[in-house]
Each structure stands twice: as C-alpha cells, then as structure tokens.
Design a protein around this motif. Sequence first.
Motif, PDB file in Angstrom:
ATOM      1  N   SER A 183     -23.325 -39.554 -76.480  1.00 35.80           N
ATOM      2  CA  SER A 183     -23.683 -38.457 -76.137  1.00 35.80           C
ATOM      3  C   SER A 183     -22.749 -37.876 -75.012  1.00 35.80           C
ATOM      4  O   SER A 183     -22.778 -38.653 -74.078  1.00 35.80           O
ATOM      5  CB  SER A 183     -25.413 -38.578 -75.849  1.00 35.80           C
ATOM      6  OG  SER A 183     -25.834 -37.265 -75.402  1.00 35.80           O
ATOM      7  N   GLY A 184     -22.599 -36.624 -75.026  1.00 34.91           N
ATOM      8  CA  GLY A 184     -21.871 -35.850 -74.068  1.00 34.91           C
ATOM      9  C   GLY A 184     -20.463 -36.236 -74.319  1.00 34.91           C
ATOM     10  O   GLY A 184     -19.486 -35.989 -73.548  1.00 34.91           O
ATOM     11  N   SER A 185     -19.729 -37.023 -75.319  1.00 33.98           N
ATOM     12  CA  SER A 185     -18.470 -37.298 -75.432  1.00 33.98           C
ATOM     13  C   SER A 185     -17.470 -36.043 -75.653  1.00 33.98           C
ATOM     14  O   SER A 185     -16.421 -36.018 -75.896  1.00 33.98           O
ATOM     15  CB  SER A 185     -18.543 -38.320 -76.621  1.00 33.98           C
ATOM     16  OG  SER A 185     -18.918 -37.956 -77.938  1.00 33.98           O
ATOM     17  N   GLY A 186     -18.394 -34.967 -76.420  1.00 36.00           N
ATOM     18  CA  GLY A 186     -17.342 -33.674 -76.679  1.00 36.00           C
ATOM     19  C   GLY A 186     -17.757 -33.523 -78.273  1.00 36.00           C
ATOM     20  O   GLY A 186     -16.683 -32.623 -78.682  1.00 36.00           O
ATOM     21  N   LYS A 187     -18.408 -34.063 -79.154  1.00 36.84           N
ATOM     22  CA  LYS A 187     -18.522 -33.789 -80.423  1.00 36.84           C
ATOM     23  C   LYS A 187     -18.480 -32.214 -80.648  1.00 36.84           C
ATOM     24  O   LYS A 187     -17.878 -31.499 -81.494  1.00 36.84           O
ATOM     25  CB  LYS A 187     -19.570 -34.421 -81.241  1.00 36.84           C
ATOM     26  CG  LYS A 187     -19.221 -36.033 -80.911  1.00 36.84           C
ATOM     27  CD  LYS A 187     -20.372 -36.776 -81.892  1.00 36.84           C
ATOM     28  CE  LYS A 187     -21.634 -36.689 -81.188  1.00 36.84           C
ATOM     29  NZ  LYS A 187     -21.866 -36.999 -80.012  1.00 36.84           N
ATOM     30  N   THR A 188     -19.836 -31.666 -80.130  1.00 36.61           N
ATOM     31  CA  THR A 188     -20.078 -30.061 -80.397  1.00 36.61           C
ATOM     32  C   THR A 188     -18.863 -29.425 -79.778  1.00 36.61           C
ATOM     33  O   THR A 188     -18.662 -28.595 -80.435  1.00 36.61           O
ATOM     34  CB  THR A 188     -21.354 -29.883 -79.550  1.00 36.61           C
ATOM     35  OG1 THR A 188     -22.525 -30.729 -80.105  1.00 36.61           O
ATOM     36  CG2 THR A 188     -21.827 -28.490 -79.688  1.00 36.61           C
ATOM     37  N   THR A 189     -18.427 -30.000 -78.803  1.00 35.14           N
ATOM     38  CA  THR A 189     -17.226 -29.089 -78.044  1.00 35.14           C
ATOM     39  C   THR A 189     -16.224 -28.958 -79.023  1.00 35.14           C
ATOM     40  O   THR A 189     -15.629 -27.924 -79.073  1.00 35.14           O
ATOM     41  CB  THR A 189     -17.015 -29.804 -76.878  1.00 35.14           C
ATOM     42  OG1 THR A 189     -18.000 -29.899 -76.094  1.00 35.14           O
ATOM     43  CG2 THR A 189     -15.755 -28.974 -76.112  1.00 35.14           C
ATOM     44  N   LEU A 190     -15.880 -29.987 -79.662  1.00 41.22           N
ATOM     45  CA  LEU A 190     -14.826 -30.085 -80.575  1.00 41.22           C
ATOM     46  C   LEU A 190     -15.122 -29.029 -81.751  1.00 41.22           C
ATOM     47  O   LEU A 190     -14.066 -28.342 -82.411  1.00 41.22           O
ATOM     48  CB  LEU A 190     -14.602 -31.611 -81.163  1.00 41.22           C
ATOM     49  CG  LEU A 190     -13.161 -31.773 -81.978  1.00 41.22           C
ATOM     50  CD1 LEU A 190     -11.866 -31.100 -81.342  1.00 41.22           C
ATOM     51  CD2 LEU A 190     -13.331 -33.029 -82.405  1.00 41.22           C
ATOM     52  N   ALA A 242     -21.626 -20.815 -77.014  1.00 42.14           N
ATOM     53  CA  ALA A 242     -21.737 -22.171 -77.162  1.00 42.14           C
ATOM     54  C   ALA A 242     -22.783 -22.935 -76.351  1.00 42.14           C
ATOM     55  O   ALA A 242     -23.598 -23.697 -76.795  1.00 42.14           O
ATOM     56  CB  ALA A 242     -20.509 -22.698 -76.851  1.00 42.14           C
ATOM     57  N   HIS A 243     -23.082 -22.283 -75.052  1.00 46.33           N
ATOM     58  CA  HIS A 243     -24.319 -22.687 -74.188  1.00 46.33           C
ATOM     59  C   HIS A 243     -25.567 -22.430 -74.838  1.00 46.33           C
ATOM     60  O   HIS A 243     -26.475 -23.324 -75.027  1.00 46.33           O
ATOM     61  CB  HIS A 243     -24.145 -21.928 -72.827  1.00 46.33           C
ATOM     62  CG  HIS A 243     -24.751 -22.711 -71.771  1.00 46.33           C
ATOM     63  ND1 HIS A 243     -24.713 -23.795 -71.392  1.00 46.33           N
ATOM     64  CD2 HIS A 243     -25.985 -21.969 -71.109  1.00 46.33           C
ATOM     65  CE1 HIS A 243     -25.320 -24.108 -70.520  1.00 46.33           C
ATOM     66  NE2 HIS A 243     -26.366 -23.165 -70.395  1.00 46.33           N
ATOM     67  N   ALA A 244     -25.669 -21.175 -75.251  1.00 46.28           N
ATOM     68  CA  ALA A 244     -27.055 -20.893 -75.904  1.00 46.28           C
ATOM     69  C   ALA A 244     -27.402 -21.587 -77.192  1.00 46.28           C
ATOM     70  O   ALA A 244     -28.564 -21.909 -77.325  1.00 46.28           O
ATOM     71  CB  ALA A 244     -27.016 -19.138 -76.334  1.00 46.28           C
ATOM     72  N   ASP A 295     -23.206 -29.848 -87.279  1.00 39.61           N
ATOM     73  CA  ASP A 295     -23.371 -30.365 -86.216  1.00 39.61           C
ATOM     74  C   ASP A 295     -24.794 -31.096 -86.268  1.00 39.61           C
ATOM     75  O   ASP A 295     -25.795 -30.412 -86.222  1.00 39.61           O
ATOM     76  CB  ASP A 295     -23.497 -29.379 -84.948  1.00 39.61           C
ATOM     77  CG  ASP A 295     -23.438 -30.078 -83.519  1.00 39.61           C
ATOM     78  OD1 ASP A 295     -23.392 -31.303 -83.585  1.00 39.61           O
ATOM     79  OD2 ASP A 295     -23.102 -29.529 -82.405  1.00 39.61           O
ATOM     80  N   GLU A 296     -24.695 -32.387 -86.389  1.00 33.11           N
ATOM     81  CA  GLU A 296     -26.063 -33.175 -86.459  1.00 33.11           C
ATOM     82  C   GLU A 296     -26.872 -32.763 -87.456  1.00 33.11           C
ATOM     83  O   GLU A 296     -27.812 -32.201 -87.151  1.00 33.11           O
ATOM     84  CB  GLU A 296     -27.009 -33.107 -85.340  1.00 33.11           C
ATOM     85  CG  GLU A 296     -25.951 -33.558 -83.993  1.00 33.11           C
ATOM     86  CD  GLU A 296     -25.814 -35.058 -83.465  1.00 33.11           C
ATOM     87  OE1 GLU A 296     -26.334 -35.752 -84.243  1.00 33.11           O
ATOM     88  OE2 GLU A 296     -25.422 -35.293 -82.802  1.00 33.11           O
ATOM     89  N   PRO A 297     -26.485 -32.504 -88.931  1.00 28.20           N
ATOM     90  CA  PRO A 297     -26.964 -31.766 -89.850  1.00 28.20           C
ATOM     91  C   PRO A 297     -28.375 -32.482 -90.382  1.00 28.20           C
ATOM     92  O   PRO A 297     -29.317 -31.935 -90.864  1.00 28.20           O
ATOM     93  CB  PRO A 297     -26.231 -31.457 -91.103  1.00 28.20           C
ATOM     94  CG  PRO A 297     -25.117 -32.686 -90.894  1.00 28.20           C
ATOM     95  CD  PRO A 297     -25.021 -32.763 -89.421  1.00 28.20           C
TER      96      PRO A 297
HETATM   97  N1  LIG Z   1     -21.444 -24.896 -70.565  1.00 27.20           N
HETATM   98  C1  LIG Z   1     -20.967 -26.055 -69.814  1.00 27.20           C
HETATM   99  N2  LIG Z   1     -20.667 -26.236 -68.758  1.00 27.20           N
HETATM  100  C2  LIG Z   1     -20.142 -27.272 -68.096  1.00 27.20           C
HETATM  101  N3  LIG Z   1     -20.235 -28.425 -68.869  1.00 27.20           N
HETATM  102  C3  LIG Z   1     -20.372 -28.346 -70.158  1.00 27.20           C
HETATM  103  C4  LIG Z   1     -21.020 -27.263 -70.773  1.00 27.20           C
HETATM  104  N4  LIG Z   1     -21.219 -27.464 -72.195  1.00 27.20           N
HETATM  105  C5  LIG Z   1     -21.064 -28.549 -72.313  1.00 27.20           C
HETATM  106  N5  LIG Z   1     -20.709 -29.560 -71.111  1.00 27.20           N
HETATM  107  C6  LIG Z   1     -20.098 -30.815 -70.984  1.00 27.20           C
HETATM  108  O1  LIG Z   1     -19.094 -31.180 -71.975  1.00 27.20           O
HETATM  109  C7  LIG Z   1     -19.390 -32.574 -72.377  1.00 27.20           C
HETATM  110  C8  LIG Z   1     -19.561 -32.426 -73.849  1.00 27.20           C
HETATM  111  O2  LIG Z   1     -20.767 -31.823 -74.422  1.00 27.20           O
HETATM  112  P1  LIG Z   1     -20.986 -31.888 -75.847  1.00 27.20           P
HETATM  113  O3  LIG Z   1     -22.075 -31.031 -76.119  1.00 27.20           O
HETATM  114  O4  LIG Z   1     -19.571 -31.583 -76.879  1.00 27.20           O
HETATM  115  O5  LIG Z   1     -21.318 -33.305 -76.313  1.00 27.20           O
HETATM  116  P2  LIG Z   1     -21.652 -34.024 -77.737  1.00 27.20           P
HETATM  117  O6  LIG Z   1     -20.796 -35.024 -78.072  1.00 27.20           O
HETATM  118  O7  LIG Z   1     -22.018 -33.002 -78.583  1.00 27.20           O
HETATM  119  O8  LIG Z   1     -23.226 -34.558 -77.359  1.00 27.20           O
HETATM  120  P3  LIG Z   1     -24.577 -34.796 -78.087  1.00 27.20           P
HETATM  121  O9  LIG Z   1     -23.941 -35.969 -78.964  1.00 27.20           O
HETATM  122  O10 LIG Z   1     -25.481 -35.120 -77.038  1.00 27.20           O
HETATM  123  O11 LIG Z   1     -24.691 -33.584 -78.678  1.00 27.20           O
HETATM  124  C9  LIG Z   1     -20.719 -32.837 -71.678  1.00 27.20           C
HETATM  125  O12 LIG Z   1     -20.484 -33.755 -70.723  1.00 27.20           O
HETATM  126  C10 LIG Z   1     -21.508 -31.620 -70.998  1.00 27.20           C
HETATM  127  O13 LIG Z   1     -21.943 -32.055 -69.721  1.00 27.20           O
END
Ligand SMILES: Nc1ncnc2c1ncn2[C@@H]1O[C@H](COP(=O)(O)OP(=O)(O)OP(=O)(O)O)[C@@H](O)[C@H]1O
Lengths: 454, 217
Positions: B41-48, A447-449, B165-167
């Motif tokens: 940005s950073g809300s967690g979309k990619t994480t989801l 995920a990080h990479a 993801d942001e295609p």
């Molecule tokens: N490996 C990690 N370690 C610690 N925190 C992380 C890590 N990866 C993501 N985060 C945190 O998780 C949060 C959500 O990140 P994410 O990438 O899901 O945001 P996003 O909504 O996709 O943002 P963007 O619109 O900028 O792509 C961020 O606040 C980020 O700092």
Amino acid sequence: MNAPRIVLRNLKRRPLATMLTTMSVSLGVALFAAVGNLREASESGFQRSAGLCDTLVGAKGSTLELTLNALYHMGQSQGNIPYSLYEEVRATPGVLWSVPMALGDSYRGYRIIGVTDDLFGRVHLSAAGREEAQEGLTFAEGKGFVHTAGDFVHIKEDLAAQEAEEAEEEAEEEGNDHSGHHHAHNHDAELFQAVVGARVAEETGLRLGAEFFPSHGVSGVSEEHDDAPATVVGILEPTGTPLDRAIYLPIGAYYVMDGHEPQEGMVEGGARDPRGLSAVMLGTKAGFYRAGIYRNLNDRLDAMAVYPSVEVRKLFEIVGTGDLVLRWISVLVVVVALLGVMVAIYNTMGARRKEFAILRALGARRRSLLGLVVSESALLGFFGGLLGLLLAGILVMLVGEQVRALTGVAVEAWPGLPELWLLLAVTVAAAFAGLVPAMAAYRTETAHALASQS
Amino acid sequence: MIHLQNLRLSYPGPDGQEAPVLALRDWRAARGEQLALVGGSGSGKTTLLNLISGLLKPNQGVVEVAGTDLATLGEARRDRFRAEHIGYVFQSFHLLDGFSARENVELGAVFAQGKPEPGRAAELLEAVGLGHRMNYPPSKLSVGQQARVSLARALMNKPEVLLADEPTGSLDPENAAQVLALLRDTAEAHNITLICATHDREVADAFPRCDRVEDLA
Ligand SMILES: Nc1ncnc2c1ncn2[C@@H]1O[C@H](COP(=O)(O)OP(=O)(O)OP(=O)(O)O)[C@@H](O)[C@H]1O
Ligand SMILES: [Mg+2]
C-alpha cells in the motif's frame, strides 16, 4: 449522451433548487420587463389617442387636466371657453378643421360629448402599431349624424335670439311666471341622434335605433333629461382610444336640452358661461401656422391652447421617474436572484468533486468542466428569463386590460427586440455568476479526488 | 505500446520537502499484453496508472503510450489523448448517480472527438450481460453489475490500453473471478493492453506477467 444533456440532467437532479432559483430570477425579470413594457405601451397608447387632434383649446388652467378631461374623459372640467372663441378660431387661417366639444352629461357612467360631425370626418387616428394616420373614423354599424358647424352656429343664433326675446318679455311683464318657456322650441329628432363608441355599445347593449336618456353630470346617478331621448344612429369601430368609451351627440342638442340653459346668477362670458364650450379640438397646418395659433391663443386671458402629444409626453416623463426606480429595484432583484443561483450551484460543488474527477478520467478537460457548470448557471438564467417574460406578458395583459377599461386606451405590448436583449443579458449575467462555482470544478485535482472515498 | 523511461514523480511533502513517490528506470508493455501490478500500500500503483493515463505528469522521464510521449504534452492534450486511447476501471467503479447504466456507458464517449456509433453503448452492455438492466440507475445495480457497467464505459472509445485499479477490490470472490475473466477476455478479444493494479495474490496469479512496483526503480 452529450454535454448539453449532461447539463440538463444535472439541473433535473436538483429539482427544488432549480425551480426556486429559476423562479427568483423570473420575478426580477418579470418586474423589469413589465415595468418597461407597461410604460412604453401605455405611452404609445396615450400618444395614439393624443394624435386625434394636434391642438386643443380650453379654459385656462392646468394644461394636463385639460388634455385628460377633453381627450381621455378623466377628471373634472376646469371650466368653459366662450362660444365666440369657437367662431374666431374657425375663421383663423391655418385651422384646417375644428370640433367644438361640450362635456357634462353621461349615460350609465359613459360620458356624452357634444360635437359636430367633423369628429367623424376629420380627426386623425393611426392604426395601432402603425405610424401614418387615417383621417376620419369608421363605423361598425350605422353612420354618423349630420351636424355641421353651420347647423351648430344656427342653433346658437336661434337660442340667442330667443333669450333676447324672453328678456324683453320679462322686462315688460315684470313678476309674471315664465316657467315652461324653455320648452318652447321643438326638439328636432335629428338633433337627438347619438353615435356610440364600440365599448359603450358592448357594455350598455345600446344597438342601432335604441333610445336612451342622457343624465346630467358625469359621475354616478343623476337626474335624467327625460324630455330628450336620444336615438343611436351609429356605432364606431373599436379604436383602442377613449373614443370607444364615449357617446357623441350633436353639440347643438346640448344647448337645447333641459338643465343646460342659463340660470340666474350665472355669469356670461367667464369660465362658468353656460353658453360656452368645454373645449375645441383643432387640426392645424403644421409649422408656422400651428405655432402662431398656439401662441395667439395662449396670449388670451379667457383660453389656452395645448398640444396634447406634448402633454402626454410630459405626463409620461413624470411617470418615467417612478418607473426608473422600479426598474432599478428589479435589477437588484435579478442580481440577488443570480447570487442565489451562484450559491445554489456552489453548494453542490463539494458533493460533485468526485463526479468531476470521473469525467476528467473519461477524458474531459478542465475547460469542459468549467463549461458544464457555467452552462448550468446560464441555463437557469435563461429559463428564469423566459419564465419572467411570460409572467411580464401576463402582467402587461392584465394591467393593460385594466387601463383600457378605465380610459379606453389600448395598451398592447408584443415581445420584441428589447425582450430578446433582456433574455440574453440575464443569460450572460447568469453565466458570469456561474463562473465562481465553475472555477471550483476547474480546479478539481483529479487524481486526488478519485482516490478519496466519498 | 507503452514505454516508461527514467521516470520520476515526487510530491511536496507536509514538511515542504519533495517526497519521491515513484521512480522507474525502464518499463515496457507490449500491445495486447496483460499484466498485473502489485506492491504494498502506498507503493505507487495508482500513481503509475495515473501517469500512463496522463492524469499525472512526471517530474522527469518519458511516458510513451501508443507512440506519444505524454510527458511532453500539456494537460488539455493529455485529456484528449486519454479520451481517445485509454479506458479506466476503478475499484469503486465511479458510476454517476442520476444517469442510467446506458447513459453512464455513453458518458465514456462524450469527451472524445467524433460521435460514437449509435447503439454502441447498448451493444457493450449486452456484451457484459446487462442488456436487461440498461435503464437502471447505478444505485439499483448490484456491485458486480456496477463493475460490468464500468467496464463497458471504459470500452466505449475502443481504447488501446485498459487500466484497472483494484477492479475486484470491492467484490466477493465469486464475482471477482467473473469480472476478472470478463476483463481479460474482452482485452484479449480486442487486442487491448490490460494493466491491472491489485493487492490480491489470486488476481495477480491469473495474469501471465506480474510486476512489483517496488522492483522497478
Ligand atoms: N496528492 C498527493 N500529495 C502527496 N502525496 C501523495 C499524493 N497522492 C499520493 N501521494 C503519495 O504517493 C504514494 C503512492 O500512492 P498510490 O496511491 O499510488 O499508492 P498505491 O500503491 O495505489 O496504494 P494502495 O495500494 O493503497 O492503493 C503514497 O505514499 C501517497 O502518500
Ligand atoms: Mg491505489
């Protein structure tokens, strides 16, 4: 697309690194395989030649030098054994056959050896690569001359009688000039028949029926026996032994040729006895008889007996220590080369982090990535090993040809099980070297990479 | 099709404290549904998206995708699941250099079980309008073409869920509209659930459903 093709493609994407690492591995493998092969192949080649006779009798001195001089035509003769010894040995129980040898003449660098015809009928020669020996030699053209032990004994007796006569005359007509006396006996054409080895025929162009003049001495240009041309009556099949590089004359001829008769100041009976023999090849009954003959001969003061195969083994034990050093060096070369493989792959890991992450996103498991990198490394080892074996083969061929040119001993090495094991070992070792960079791939945080730019 | 429940994910922050990243009470998407995920940005979309694809594992909660709770699976099983059920399209498309367009598409099936039908990669490239560029390396394709290759690759395993993801993030408006249309049409044609994370209002507006990540907690 499949995993093996991904591995190959990744290697192809870095042609320089792939080539260099493969080559460095191949050098070590080539050295390792060539050293081992050469020693084994030349030892078995020399053993094959040593097997011509089981026991060799010669003047006291170095056992190895006697073997090399009599069987491999190398070095200088250490002296003669008395003729009488030959007659004694011939009559010894357990001696199946014997071939007296007189060395000392040559023709265009090839040694001329005086022998009886038992050489053609009785020596043992195993086919290359096979264990069981065939008795006797085969001719490519013509046939062997006939010169039995009886013929030889006859000539020796004649010569002895003649000498005695001359000595008597000398005593009667003191101070008179007797030059030319030795030319007295007629040079029987049958006595000057020659059998030449395959290589000699090839190199000197001596064909059936050709005449040539032996020259005195074994090295370089020396005076010819211009009184005694010899005629080629037989050409031997190639044997892969020093036989190929020799010319054989009836041993009786040696004693009637000019320049071989006794001269003033020569001591009879000793190692300089001009009437003596250089060596005698023996075929003996194995076991009790052979050991007894060996012991009795070595108890004498004027001769010794050696087992040629033992001498060759001793020689290669000495060679073997040098060979061991070389082998360890080549192992080190391989280890260093594999470290190079490891570093080369490791250096790509940073740039490929993203790629690994993508593969993970496509469903690759960590273990799959580990496998990809380990395979890359193993494949480099495998290619290096393959190339190394090829190089080793070429090296062995070249050096073997050289050995054959020098000694006549055929050095032939075919890739076999040991080479397969070597290839496997290098491949496995390379796979282990690949584990280090592979662990980096394994640990990629996907995920990080994926999120990181670059 | 997708059902997330009482989901919680946190990372250890720089100070060693667990920093919550994402929290969801109850969230569903039906089979064949198309929806946009928006949020700051950073809300967690990619994480989801990473949670749905099984790349990440939640600290707690249920991640049910196509009848399987990914939260209970080990990593290797989740990888296998991703290979077989999920297609992923990234903002920068993440094509592999050194492999042709066609090979990149084929890569999508290497880690799944079973062999893909021969010629499938070519068919998919034809379908996204790149039949004439199959043997080109990614570096010789325009950005819009790269996006299409990336979509073809995501479709290689006949996924039930397509994550984007942001295609359109790196495309000009015209290309963006085309790629988005292609994404949606393809998803519709194959009854694939499409979840598209985006910043772009226009993109989000094109979807019948749009969820704000911040509102899901
Ligand atoms: N490996 C990690 N370690 C610690 N925190 C992380 C890590 N990866 C993501 N985060 C945190 O998780 C949060 C959500 O990140 P994410 O990438 O899901 O945001 P996003 O909504 O996709 O943002 P963007 O619109 O900028 O792509 C961020 O606040 C980020 O700092
Ligand atoms: Mg994001």
